[in-house]
Design a protein around this motif. Structure first.
Motif, short mmCIF file in Angstrom:
data_model
loop_
_atom_site.label_atom_id
_atom_site.label_comp_id
_atom_site.label_asym_id
_atom_site.label_seq_id
_atom_site.Cartn_x
_atom_site.Cartn_y
_atom_site.Cartn_z
N ILE A 55 0.56 -1.24 0.05
CA ILE A 55 -0.06 0.27 -0.32
C ILE A 55 1.03 1.38 -0.27
CG2 ILE A 55 -1.10 1.85 1.38
CD1 ILE A 55 -2.88 -1.43 2.25
N ARG A 56 1.93 1.07 1.31
CA ARG A 56 2.92 2.64 0.56
C ARG A 56 3.22 2.39 -0.47
NH1 ARG A 56 2.65 4.99 5.69
NH2 ARG A 56 2.55 3.74 7.28
N ALA A 57 3.85 1.55 -1.31
CA ALA A 57 4.31 1.69 -2.01
C ALA A 57 4.15 2.11 -3.61
CB ALA A 57 4.88 0.00 -2.58
N ARG A 58 2.60 1.80 -3.64
CA ARG A 58 1.72 2.73 -4.35
C ARG A 58 1.70 4.05 -4.32
NH1 ARG A 58 -1.72 -1.94 -6.86
NH2 ARG A 58 -0.78 -3.84 -6.33
N LEU A 59 2.01 4.42 -2.64
CA LEU A 59 1.26 6.13 -2.88
C LEU A 59 2.42 6.41 -3.33
CD1 LEU A 59 0.89 5.76 1.22
CD2 LEU A 59 -1.05 6.05 -0.30
#
Length: 60
Positions: free
Chosen positions: A53-57
Motif C-alpha cells: 500500500i505504501r509503495a503504491r502511494l
C-alpha cells in the motif's frame, strides 16, 4: 493521480497502512509470547500488504 486526502490531512491509504502495521505488530508480539507460528505468519502477511500500500502511494 493524487492519493485521496483524509480528514486529518494524510492520504487514506497511508492511514490504512499504518493500521495494518500496528495490527501486524500486535500479532508479532503475541506470537513471540506464545510461540504461535500462525500469528507470526499473519504478521508477516500484514506487513507485506502495508508495504505494498505504501509503495503504491509513491507510484501514484
Amino acid at each position: 493521480m493524487m492519493p485521496e486526502i483524509g480528514h486529518n490531512g494524510r492520504p487514506d491509504a497511508d492511514r490504512i497502512a499504518e493500521y495494518l502495521e500496528g495490527r501486524a505488530q500486535r500479532f508479532s508480539d503475541r506470537a513471540q509470547r506464545t510461540g504461535d507460528q500462525d500469528l507470526r505468519s499473519r504478521a508477516t502477511m500484514l506487513n507485506a500488504v502495508a508495504s505494498d500500500i505504501r509503495a503504491r502511494l509513491f507510484d501514484d
